[in-house]
Design an enzyme around this catalytic site. Structure first.
Site, short mmCIF file in Angstrom:
data_model
loop_
_atom_site.label_atom_id
_atom_site.label_comp_id
_atom_site.label_asym_id
_atom_site.label_seq_id
_atom_site.Cartn_x
_atom_site.Cartn_y
_atom_site.Cartn_z
N GLY A 74 -6.50 -73.42 10.88
CA GLY A 74 -7.47 -73.91 11.86
C GLY A 74 -6.78 -74.01 13.20
O GLY A 74 -5.56 -74.12 13.26
N THR A 75 -7.56 -73.97 14.25
CA THR A 75 -6.92 -73.90 15.57
C THR A 75 -7.18 -75.10 16.46
O THR A 75 -6.61 -76.15 16.21
CB THR A 75 -7.25 -72.57 16.24
OG1 THR A 75 -8.65 -72.36 16.11
CG2 THR A 75 -6.53 -71.44 15.58
N THR A 76 -8.02 -74.99 17.48
CA THR A 76 -7.94 -75.97 18.57
C THR A 76 -8.88 -77.16 18.42
O THR A 76 -10.06 -76.99 18.10
CB THR A 76 -8.24 -75.26 19.91
OG1 THR A 76 -7.44 -74.08 19.95
CG2 THR A 76 -7.92 -76.15 21.08
N LYS B 167 -13.73 -78.50 11.54
CA LYS B 167 -12.39 -79.10 11.58
C LYS B 167 -12.39 -80.50 12.17
O LYS B 167 -11.35 -81.11 12.30
CB LYS B 167 -11.45 -78.20 12.39
CG LYS B 167 -11.23 -76.86 11.71
CD LYS B 167 -10.38 -75.93 12.54
CE LYS B 167 -11.19 -75.40 13.70
NZ LYS B 167 -10.48 -74.32 14.42
#
Lengths: 280, 276
Positions: free
Chosen positions: A52-54, A85
């Protein structure tokens, strides 16, 4: 021992007084259920699972906003377009996670259960700092996995009912816990998001202004970081935005986020780099 | 006195049952009532910290009478079991029936094993469904028996007197306000007259299916209770021998401080004496 089967007597561990922590209880009664108790073979497992990112968060007078993009990546491949997320941790706090998606989601579930468990057993909720420290302990327990490439880095935010303000905590993989003022971002696109927030953030932003600022920041992150997903206009997939105030937390409805995102995108048609900040 | 060498199993079990029953009959009753939006729990409990009614999981609540340390132990075990199941499987897989079974097995084993003192507790496990027809109230006794209760249930203290009053007054599908009034009045009822239980001494909680959050358990604070109960009458047509000659209308939350004509309100915090 794992989960007791139906129709059996409660095992002694259940009737032993002691901890009001769910993670500690699991560690004693069913350690196989804890994400940190698993052993991973030697080597780097980081490329095996989606990341997962930002995640960005920003406070405003009376609360805090957390927003996360919807992309999970595996190397150069987009593993999922609509992953979530950002999660409510309890009524007055939320947690967003960057890093190995599978472990992160499991850790959020453990953290949610941990807070609810404490509340039910003790009859009162943990303080904001108490919650932040419990999350730090869960992250610390994951250090072994982090060293094999399966790192989980959360961002924790919530409304502190005692201090009567929104608060943000960031973490490192060793369980270090740092309180942030005003705004913060984690994940691969975080430096771009933080740069955007530096220019956009004002202390007197209201709730909707704060939501717009975080969506602008995510747009800038997606603009420069290939692992961060921008607003998906064709599929109508927009960031998950969680707003927490004194009256509790709520996830903004998709339609509301879509309206903000559409405004942001329309303005970017004129000026692709986003709103200009004053020079002085 | 000579030591008996042989005690028949019947006698042994009877002694243990008598022991547990005596412990439970001390203290005050707890009432569970089905109302329009779920299940209501009412008990007389002067302590704000030591609860008799508690949340176990999203739709499951727990109420108990008897020895505090024993039922507190069972409550924590129930929370642990529910949270563990919910974490290992899913929130929907935590059921009241499973919990009642685990309690029944535990209480039953402890009751019949020679080594442990039987628990002096009685428990309600209640679970609400999407509709009133799906609501469940399980009663668990000290020896591990499970009973499925309908409409209302009473345990502890003078349970039969309270249950009798509820049988007369309970209305199926009543709104919360009516259900609370009936339950509180029934708790204050005894053969020797009715008392008005001060609103501060009530512990009231609901499993309310109209709540939007997944966790349906909610305690009713004093302010809400005062509003729900309104003005209450202290006496009933039945003449009360121990005082309360005319209906001393109470202005909630404070009882009228007319010391002589006070309705016979028991002093708070005396759960050691039997009610009847």
């Amino acid at each position: 021992m794992s989960v007791p089967v139906a129709g059996s007597r409660l095992p002694d561990a259940f009737l032993t007084p002691g901890t009001s922590s769910f993670a500690d209880f699991l560690g004693a009664a069913a350690p196989d259920l804890l994400p940190s108790a698993r052993s991973v073979p030697q080597g780097n497992a980081g490329d095996l699972a989606p990341h997962g990112t930002t995640i960005v968060a920003a406070t405003f007078p009376g609360g805090v906003v957390m927003a996360g993009d919807r992309r999970a990546t595996m190397g150069n491949v987009i593993a999922q377009r609509d992953i979530e997320k950002v999660f409510p941790a309890d009524e007055f706090s939320c947690v967003g996670i960057a890093g190995t998606a599978g472990l992160a989601v499991e850790m959020v579930r453990l953290f949610q259960t941990e807070l609810e468990h404490y509340e039910k057993i003790e009859g009162t909720t943990l303080s904001m700092d108490g919650k932040a420290n419990r999350l730090a302990a869960l992250i610390r327990a994951n250090l072994g996995m982090a060293m094999q490439g399966l790192a989980v880095v959360p961002l924790f935010a919530g409304y502190d009912l005692t201090a009567e303000q929104g608060r943000i905590f960031s973490y490192d993989v060793t369980g270090g816990r740092y309180e942030e003022t005003a705004f913060h971002a984690v994940g691969s696109g975080s430096m771009f998001a933080r740069g955007a927030l530096k220019k956009l953030y004002r202390e007197d932003l209201d709730e909707s202004g704060c939501v717009t600022a975080t969506i602008q920041a995510l747009y800038d992150a997606a603009d420069d970081d290939s692992a961060t997903g921008g607003p998906d206009l064709a599929r109508r997939i927009f960031p998950v935005v969680q707003v927490t105030t004194a009256s509790g937390g709520r996830r903004l409805p998709d339609a509301e986020v879509a309206a903000v995102a559409d405004t942001v995108i329309a303005a970017r048609m004129d000026r692709p780099d986003g709103p200009a900040a004053a020079l002085t | 006195m000579s030591m008996p060498f042989y005690v028949s199993p019947e006698q042994l079990m009877k002694d243990r049952a008598d022991f547990a029953r005596k412990g439970i009959a001390r203290g005050r009753s707890v009432v569970a009532v089905q109302y329009a939006d779920g299940v209501l729990f009412v008990s007389e409990n002067p302590s704000q910290a030591l609860h008799k009614v508690s949340e176990i999981y999203d739709r499951i609540a727990f109420a108990a009478v008897g020895r505090y340390n024993e039922f507190e132990n069972l409550r924590i075990a129930g929370v642990r079991l529910a949270d563990m199941r919910g974490y290992a499987y899913d929130r929907r897989d935590v059921t009241g029936r499973g919990l009642a079974n685990a309690y029944a097995q535990t209480l039953g084993t402890i009751f019949s094993s020679g080594g442990e003192k039987p628990y002096e507790v009685e428990i309600f496990v209640a679970e609400i469904g999407d509709e009133a027809a799906d609501d469940q109230i399980y009663r668990l006794t000290y020896d591990g028996q499970v009973a499925d209760e309908h409409r209302f249930a009473v345990m502890g203290g003078a349970a039969d007197v309270v249950a009798e009053r509820l049988t007369e007054r309970h209305v199926d599908g009543a709104p919360l306000r009516d259900a609370v009034s009936v339950a509180v009045a029934a708790l204050g009822h005894s053969d020797s007259g009715d008392r008005v239980i001060p609103v501060e001494d009530l512990e009231v909680a609901v499993l309310d299916r109209t709540r939007t959050r997944p966790r349906k358990f909610r305690r009713l604070p004093v302010a809400v209770l005062t509003e729900l109960l309104g003005a209450r009458e202290a006496s009933e047509p039945e003449p009360a021998p121990s005082g309360a000659p005319e209906s001393a209308t109470e202005s909630s939350p404070e009882p009228t401080p007319e010391s002589g004509d006070q309705p016979p309100v028991a002093p708070p915090g005396d759960p050691g004496e039997p009610l009847t």
